[in-house]
Design an enzyme around this catalytic site. Sequence first.
Site, PDB file in Angstrom:
ATOM      1  N   GLY A 121      -4.738  -2.026   4.975  1.00  0.00           N
ATOM      2  CA  GLY A 121      -4.002  -3.169   4.419  1.00  0.00           C
ATOM      3  C   GLY A 121      -4.655  -4.502   4.758  1.00  0.00           C
ATOM      4  O   GLY A 121      -4.807  -5.377   3.902  1.00  0.00           O
ATOM      5  N   ARG A 122      -5.058  -4.680   6.017  1.00  0.00           N
ATOM      6  CA  ARG A 122      -5.612  -5.981   6.433  1.00  0.00           C
ATOM      7  C   ARG A 122      -7.048  -6.185   5.974  1.00  0.00           C
ATOM      8  O   ARG A 122      -7.625  -7.234   6.239  1.00  0.00           O
ATOM      9  CB  ARG A 122      -5.469  -6.141   7.944  1.00  0.00           C
ATOM     10  CG  ARG A 122      -6.095  -5.021   8.773  1.00  0.00           C
ATOM     11  CD  ARG A 122      -5.635  -5.101  10.228  1.00  0.00           C
ATOM     12  NE  ARG A 122      -6.087  -3.971  11.029  1.00  0.00           N
ATOM     13  CZ  ARG A 122      -5.462  -2.814  11.140  1.00  0.00           C
ATOM     14  NH1 ARG A 122      -4.331  -2.602  10.463  1.00  0.00           N
ATOM     15  NH2 ARG A 122      -5.933  -1.851  11.909  1.00  0.00           N
ATOM     16  N   GLU A 149      10.642  -4.718   4.180  1.00  0.00           N
ATOM     17  CA  GLU A 149      10.704  -6.117   3.740  1.00  0.00           C
ATOM     18  C   GLU A 149      10.386  -6.233   2.247  1.00  0.00           C
ATOM     19  O   GLU A 149      11.081  -6.920   1.494  1.00  0.00           O
ATOM     20  CB  GLU A 149       9.677  -6.953   4.518  1.00  0.00           C
ATOM     21  CG  GLU A 149       9.981  -7.146   5.987  1.00  0.00           C
ATOM     22  CD  GLU A 149       9.354  -6.072   6.869  1.00  0.00           C
ATOM     23  OE1 GLU A 149       9.141  -4.930   6.386  1.00  0.00           O
ATOM     24  OE2 GLU A 149       9.096  -6.371   8.043  1.00  0.00           O
ATOM     25  N   HIS A 170      -3.989 -33.373  18.298  1.00  0.00           N
ATOM     26  CA  HIS A 170      -2.833 -34.161  18.725  1.00  0.00           C
ATOM     27  C   HIS A 170      -1.698 -33.260  19.157  1.00  0.00           C
ATOM     28  O   HIS A 170      -0.544 -33.690  19.244  1.00  0.00           O
ATOM     29  CB  HIS A 170      -2.400 -35.074  17.573  1.00  0.00           C
ATOM     30  CG  HIS A 170      -3.498 -35.999  17.151  1.00  0.00           C
ATOM     31  ND1 HIS A 170      -3.699 -37.234  17.724  1.00  0.00           N
ATOM     32  CD2 HIS A 170      -4.516 -35.838  16.262  1.00  0.00           C
ATOM     33  CE1 HIS A 170      -4.765 -37.814  17.177  1.00  0.00           C
ATOM     34  NE2 HIS A 170      -5.285 -36.975  16.291  1.00  0.00           N
ATOM     35  N   LYS A 191       9.786  -0.406  14.052  1.00  0.00           N
ATOM     36  CA  LYS A 191      10.298  -0.097  12.702  1.00  0.00           C
ATOM     37  C   LYS A 191      11.328   1.022  12.782  1.00  0.00           C
ATOM     38  O   LYS A 191      12.377   0.978  12.143  1.00  0.00           O
ATOM     39  CB  LYS A 191       9.156   0.364  11.793  1.00  0.00           C
ATOM     40  CG  LYS A 191       8.223  -0.716  11.305  1.00  0.00           C
ATOM     41  CD  LYS A 191       7.230  -0.103  10.298  1.00  0.00           C
ATOM     42  CE  LYS A 191       6.043  -0.996  10.059  1.00  0.00           C
ATOM     43  NZ  LYS A 191       4.992  -0.371   9.280  1.00  0.00           N
ATOM     44  N   LYS A 241       0.836  -1.198   0.000  1.00  0.00           N
ATOM     45  CA  LYS A 241       0.000   0.000   0.000  1.00  0.00           C
ATOM     46  C   LYS A 241       0.874   1.253   0.000  1.00  0.00           C
ATOM     47  O   LYS A 241       0.674   2.174  -0.783  1.00  0.00           O
ATOM     48  CB  LYS A 241      -0.921  -0.027   1.215  1.00  0.00           C
ATOM     49  CG  LYS A 241      -1.819   1.169   1.350  1.00  0.00           C
ATOM     50  CD  LYS A 241      -2.754   1.008   2.530  1.00  0.00           C
ATOM     51  CE  LYS A 241      -3.502   2.311   2.800  1.00  0.00           C
ATOM     52  NZ  LYS A 241      -4.389   2.213   3.954  1.00  0.00           N
ATOM     53  N   GLU A 283      -4.244  -6.683  15.078  1.00  0.00           N
ATOM     54  CA  GLU A 283      -3.759  -5.369  14.640  1.00  0.00           C
ATOM     55  C   GLU A 283      -4.910  -4.352  14.715  1.00  0.00           C
ATOM     56  O   GLU A 283      -4.697  -3.173  14.963  1.00  0.00           O
ATOM     57  CB  GLU A 283      -3.190  -5.428  13.217  1.00  0.00           C
ATOM     58  CG  GLU A 283      -2.222  -4.295  12.911  1.00  0.00           C
ATOM     59  CD  GLU A 283      -1.486  -4.437  11.577  1.00  0.00           C
ATOM     60  OE1 GLU A 283      -2.134  -4.344  10.520  1.00  0.00           O
ATOM     61  OE2 GLU A 283      -0.255  -4.610  11.592  1.00  0.00           O
TER      62      GLU A 283
END
Length: 509
Positions: free
Chosen positions: A248-249, A201, A365, A474, A195, A334
């Site tokens: 973004g999410r 990254e 399990h 950040k 965005k 978030e």
Amino acid sequence: MTTAARLIRDTLTPHARRLEVARIADLVAADAARPQDFALRTGGLYASFARQRFDRDARDALITLGEDAALPQAFGALFDGVTVNTSENRPALHVALRSALSDTAIARDAHAQAAEARVRMAALVAQLEASDVTDIVNVGIGGSDLGPRLVVDALKDFGSGRFRVHFLTNVDGSDAQHRLAKLDPAKTAAILVSKTFGTQETLLNGAVVRDWLGGSERLYAVSANVARAEAFGVAPERVLPMWDWVGGRYSLWSAVGFSIALAIGMDGFETLLAGAADMDAHALQTPIGGNITLLHALTAVWNRNALGLSTHAVLPYDERLALLPAYLQQLVMESLGKSVTPDGDAVGLDTVPVLWGGPGTNSQHSFFQALHQGTQTVPADFIGVVNPAHPHADNHAALLSNLLAQTEALANGHAADDAQKSYPGNRPSTLLLLDRLDPHSLGALIALYEHSVYAQSVLWGINAFDQWGVELGKRIAGELLPAVQGADVAVADPVTRALLDEIGARRAR
Ligand code: F6P
């Protein structure tokens, strides 16, 4: 304590006290119509709240809480494009990416922009389908990764098979190293999804991929910062837009879902949006008592604030939804990981629980031992799919019987003479059942969670659409980068300084 928190406390406390020692099994036994009356349906989705630890009176109080907190009005505001993200001075119009349920100019304009972008996206999908590209690499992180990754994985039965789609996310270079090693750069296209186009990254991985591709001919981008994407070397005709009015999410419904459209075709992508649009209409137009999204949110607040439960498990009984917990960790934590209101006042009540989970039956399990006999009660969402997309009927019968067994065992428990073999029970869960998992039902399921998150934010009086909590780390990482690279710069924190020295000393080993 804020007004919102006081409303929750005052509404729920009498019921929490009254039900302090109530047991789910007794609530079910005392109310023959409970399995039916505590279940809601919309489209191909069924939700049972019958195994929550509340009775009819408490459920009615939750519905009153929703009315008093003006949830329906808050949804009207969301769909109308009111500035609900006040700290960033923006609306949150992800719903306009898939529905046209509001007549305000801003909502209509957003809907038109989204449709226009989809036309451009469809043309790029067609171009790639006609090319000799076999593999697509989506480069992105957070909302620019988790949504598309979940959907592509969940809908693999609906894949056109035209492309293999890969996701490159971690700044850890081994992610790029291993992922690209299997691919042929001459037959691979990459989509840089960001965005902001400022995420460390994605920029680093994007540069690795651009070099590996040997140029930008098969480089695509999706961004709200078109200028930065172009400056990075992506040709303008291959940059698809995003907008600041989509978080973004909440963005997989936009061109951020380019990789989805490549995986399941443009028709499949449109069907995904249609499923979400159906849930939008349900969320906006259904009174609280029959509204799955709002009851889901109110149940979450009940478990957090009335029962004081601090974590929440998401347990999909479908391998194709294995990534759902990871996706929801961003969406829920978030969005709701806040402790102050937009005015800066402390909420005064606990907000987001820690969300975790994994697919059944694998998780049975692994961590289910703690769900059954651990000291903490963990409320859970179980998700089941009635009709499978495979021919292995015996496997599916076993899967569904395990799903039903676990919700029953968690709720009812079991008394045994040997305390080690006793199950306390009384562990609440919601069961969500899909007729089948397909683009339409997945769109609806994801939208259900989006709307539940928004409703919870309204109830707690917090902003679901910003994420200031991720910024400090950040910034410090940016400041420390030169020191990690060996520059002789001042590092104020003595522990960090010592760690840098230790790393330096160990480097040559
Ligand atoms: O660091 C958090 C975050 O801002 C998320 O909210 C977002 O989805 C992710 O980073 C990626 O951001 P972008 O799409 O701008 O690269």
